[in-house]
Write a protein that holds these residues in place. Structure first.
Motif, PDB file in Angstrom:
ATOM      1  N   GLN A  82      16.949   1.051   4.627  1.00 39.66           N
ATOM      2  CA  GLN A  82      16.668   2.414   4.169  1.00 39.66           C
ATOM      3  C   GLN A  82      17.787   3.375   4.574  1.00 39.66           C
ATOM      4  OE1 GLN A  82      14.141   3.182   1.996  1.00 39.66           O
ATOM      5  NE2 GLN A  82      13.849   0.969   2.010  1.00 39.66           N
ATOM      6  N   CYS A 141      -1.658  -5.661  -1.682  1.00 38.95           N
ATOM      7  CA  CYS A 141      -0.514  -5.303  -0.832  1.00 38.95           C
ATOM      8  C   CYS A 141       0.036  -6.409   0.063  1.00 38.95           C
ATOM      9  CB  CYS A 141      -0.887  -4.120   0.065  1.00 38.95           C
ATOM     10  SG  CYS A 141      -1.757  -2.801  -0.793  1.00 38.95           S
ATOM     11  N   CYS A 144       3.638  -8.861  -0.103  1.00 32.31           N
ATOM     12  CA  CYS A 144       4.955  -8.438   0.382  1.00 32.31           C
ATOM     13  C   CYS A 144       4.910  -7.869   1.802  1.00 32.31           C
ATOM     14  CB  CYS A 144       5.544  -7.398  -0.562  1.00 32.31           C
ATOM     15  SG  CYS A 144       5.772  -8.052  -2.223  1.00 32.31           S
ATOM     16  N   HIS A 145       3.906  -7.055   2.093  1.00 29.48           N
ATOM     17  CA  HIS A 145       3.889  -6.377   3.402  1.00 29.48           C
ATOM     18  C   HIS A 145       3.186  -7.195   4.489  1.00 29.48           C
ATOM     19  CE1 HIS A 145       5.697  -2.715   1.863  1.00 29.48           C
ATOM     20  NE2 HIS A 145       4.929  -2.843   0.794  1.00 29.48           N
ATOM     21  N   TYR A 165       1.723  10.472   4.933  1.00 29.54           N
ATOM     22  CA  TYR A 165       3.018   9.972   4.470  1.00 29.54           C
ATOM     23  C   TYR A 165       2.828   8.804   3.496  1.00 29.54           C
ATOM     24  CZ  TYR A 165       7.451   7.490   4.377  1.00 29.54           C
ATOM     25  OH  TYR A 165       8.579   6.835   3.942  1.00 29.54           O
ATOM     26  N   ARG A 180      12.934   8.045  -5.041  1.00 29.96           N
ATOM     27  CA  ARG A 180      12.841   6.730  -4.449  1.00 29.96           C
ATOM     28  C   ARG A 180      12.309   5.781  -5.486  1.00 29.96           C
ATOM     29  NH1 ARG A 180       9.705   5.188   1.130  1.00 29.96           N
ATOM     30  NH2 ARG A 180      10.641   3.137   1.283  1.00 29.96           N
ATOM     31  N   MET A 185       6.922  -1.318  -6.354  1.00 28.69           N
ATOM     32  CA  MET A 185       5.927  -0.338  -5.915  1.00 28.69           C
ATOM     33  C   MET A 185       5.435   0.510  -7.087  1.00 28.69           C
ATOM     34  SD  MET A 185       5.045  -0.870  -2.925  1.00 28.69           S
ATOM     35  CE  MET A 185       3.982   0.567  -2.874  1.00 28.69           C
TER      36      MET A 185
HETATM   37  C1  HEC Z   1       5.878  -7.124  -4.746  1.00 26.83           C
HETATM   38  C2  HEC Z   1       6.086  -6.689  -3.394  1.00 26.83           C
HETATM   39  C3  HEC Z   1       5.268  -5.494  -2.935  1.00 26.83           C
HETATM   40  C4  HEC Z   1       3.899  -5.333  -2.954  1.00 26.83           C
HETATM   41  C5  HEC Z   1       2.841  -6.296  -3.484  1.00 26.83           C
HETATM   42  C6  HEC Z   1       3.643  -4.053  -2.343  1.00 26.83           C
HETATM   43  N1  HEC Z   1       4.818  -3.479  -1.935  1.00 26.83           N
HETATM   44 FE1  HEC Z   1       5.013  -1.762  -0.924  1.00 26.83          FE
HETATM   45  N2  HEC Z   1       7.045  -1.954  -0.942  1.00 26.83           N
HETATM   46  C7  HEC Z   1       7.727  -2.981  -1.551  1.00 26.83           C
HETATM   47  C8  HEC Z   1       9.148  -2.715  -1.482  1.00 26.83           C
HETATM   48  C9  HEC Z   1      10.264  -3.585  -2.040  1.00 26.83           C
HETATM   49  C10 HEC Z   1       9.285  -1.466  -0.810  1.00 26.83           C
HETATM   50  C11 HEC Z   1      10.576  -0.722  -0.485  1.00 26.83           C
HETATM   51  C12 HEC Z   1      10.936   0.203  -1.594  1.00 26.83           C
HETATM   52  C13 HEC Z   1      12.192   0.986  -1.286  1.00 26.83           C
HETATM   53  O1  HEC Z   1      13.130   0.427  -0.743  1.00 26.83           O
HETATM   54  O2  HEC Z   1      12.220   2.187  -1.596  1.00 26.83           O
HETATM   55  C14 HEC Z   1       7.943  -1.035  -0.479  1.00 26.83           C
HETATM   56  C15 HEC Z   1       7.658   0.140   0.186  1.00 26.83           C
HETATM   57  C16 HEC Z   1       6.380   0.560   0.507  1.00 26.83           C
HETATM   58  C17 HEC Z   1       6.092   1.758   1.276  1.00 26.83           C
HETATM   59  C18 HEC Z   1       7.080   2.696   1.883  1.00 26.83           C
HETATM   60  C19 HEC Z   1       7.167   2.402   3.364  1.00 26.83           C
HETATM   61  C20 HEC Z   1       7.833   3.500   4.129  1.00 26.83           C
HETATM   62  O3  HEC Z   1       7.806   3.425   5.376  1.00 26.83           O
HETATM   63  O4  HEC Z   1       8.364   4.424   3.532  1.00 26.83           O
HETATM   64  C21 HEC Z   1       4.740   1.842   1.364  1.00 26.83           C
HETATM   65  C22 HEC Z   1       3.935   2.926   2.066  1.00 26.83           C
HETATM   66  C23 HEC Z   1       4.195   0.711   0.664  1.00 26.83           C
HETATM   67  N3  HEC Z   1       5.210  -0.055   0.148  1.00 26.83           N
HETATM   68  C24 HEC Z   1       2.854   0.474   0.550  1.00 26.83           C
HETATM   69  C25 HEC Z   1       2.318  -0.548  -0.220  1.00 26.83           C
HETATM   70  C26 HEC Z   1       0.906  -0.678  -0.498  1.00 26.83           C
HETATM   71  C27 HEC Z   1      -0.168   0.234   0.057  1.00 26.83           C
HETATM   72  C28 HEC Z   1       0.770  -1.760  -1.325  1.00 26.83           C
HETATM   73  C29 HEC Z   1      -0.489  -2.226  -2.015  1.00 26.83           C
HETATM   74  C30 HEC Z   1      -1.152  -1.219  -2.826  1.00 26.83           C
HETATM   75  C31 HEC Z   1       2.101  -2.330  -1.519  1.00 26.83           C
HETATM   76  N4  HEC Z   1       3.012  -1.542  -0.859  1.00 26.83           N
HETATM   77  C32 HEC Z   1       2.379  -3.484  -2.227  1.00 26.83           C
HETATM   78  C33 HEC Z   1       7.176  -4.106  -2.100  1.00 26.83           C
HETATM   79  C34 HEC Z   1       5.832  -4.319  -2.300  1.00 26.83           C
END
Ligand code: HEC
Ligand code: HEC
Length: 210
Positions: A82, A141, A144-145, A165, A180, A185
């Protein structure tokens, strides 16, 4: 939603967020992961450099206003990525872009390792909303997370992040935000309404508590 997920899974499994990291930056990060004593020095230097950051992110990366993310306990690879995105203008936030542009590769890695080494303090959340958010989190979610939102590979830790946030960030992703852009996402948040995103945000905040 499930069928749709399966269609896209192979591509997600292949495209890791940190793939776009500058090679030199990634190399420096990986070297420090393998060298304990160098890592201790890097964390100390990172702590010293973090004086610039505490006005907004709090003394130890746990504070600041609701729209400022907790950095403490975050996945260090995600933090490096980031900072690089801010420095190259891929993620937009005026102050963060200016600050990141003035950090060397070494400083970015040091700061990331420092914040990752600090223990995250529990976030405040609404218990009813969190309960409603649990099944939505589990189905949307974790791929990936991680199962408990703790982050993995280059993916962010979202466990214990401030609910305000998280909610704002999710709404921005869904809006096609210029600030962003993330295709993953954006696709996921488009399948959820605002109330659901808020519930997920409170569930996420409840995770990672001792
Ligand atoms: C297919 C993979 C994937 C899935 C499934 C996914 N995410 Fe993400 N998420 C990402 C990626 C890649 C990023 C980073 C994006 C960037 O670099 O701006 C991210 C970033 C985020 C962030 C930002 C974190 C920060 O500290 O700023 C949040 C909050 C988040 N995801 C929440 C969720 C939630 C809640 C779900 C389910 C509803 C979810 N994500 C599902 C891939 C995923
Ligand atoms: C003037 C306030 C301010 C200062 C000073 C500041 N930040 Fe930030 N930072 C923010 C805000 C606000 C965001 C959230 C931007 C957004 O919503 O996308 C942020 C986001 C970040 C992120 C992304 C975290 C995530 O979860 O995605 C990182 C990493 C970060 N800052 C590191 C730093 C570091 C390192 C310093 C010191 C060199 C610093 N910040 C100084 C306000 C600040």
């Amino acid at each position: 939603m499930k069928i749709w997920l399966l269609v896209f899974l192979p591509w997600w499994a292949w495209a890791q967020p940190a793939d776009e990291l500058d090679a030199e930056l990634l190399q420096r990060y990986q070297q420090l992961q393998q060298n304990e004593s160098a890592r201790v020095v890097a964390v100390r230097k990172g702590r010293e450099r973090a004086v610039l950051c505490k006005y907004c992110h709090g003394e130890d990366g746990n504070g600041g206003p609701g729209n400022t993310p907790i950095l403490a306990g975050q996945n260090p690879l995600y933090l490096v990525h980031q900072l690089e995105r801010f420095a190259t203008g891929k993620r937009k936030r005026y102050v963060m872009e200016k600050l990141a542009q003035n950090l060397s590769h070494e400083e970015k890695v040091n700061l990331a390792l420092y914040y990752a080494s600090v223990e995250q303090k529990p976030a405040t959340f609404d218990a009813d909303k969190a309960k409603a958010g649990q099944p939505l989190f589990a189905s949307h979610c974790t791929t990936c997370h991680g199962e408990h939102g703790m982050g993995q590979k280059g993916f962010a830790r979202i466990a214990g992040q401030k609910p305000e946030y998280v909610k704002n960030t999710l709404l921005n992703f869904r809006k096609d935000s210029e600030k962003r852009f993330s295709p993953e996402m954006q696709a996921i948040t488009k399948t959820l309404n605002e109330a659901e995103l808020e519930q997920i945000a409170h569930y996420v905040a409840s995770l990672g508590q001792p």
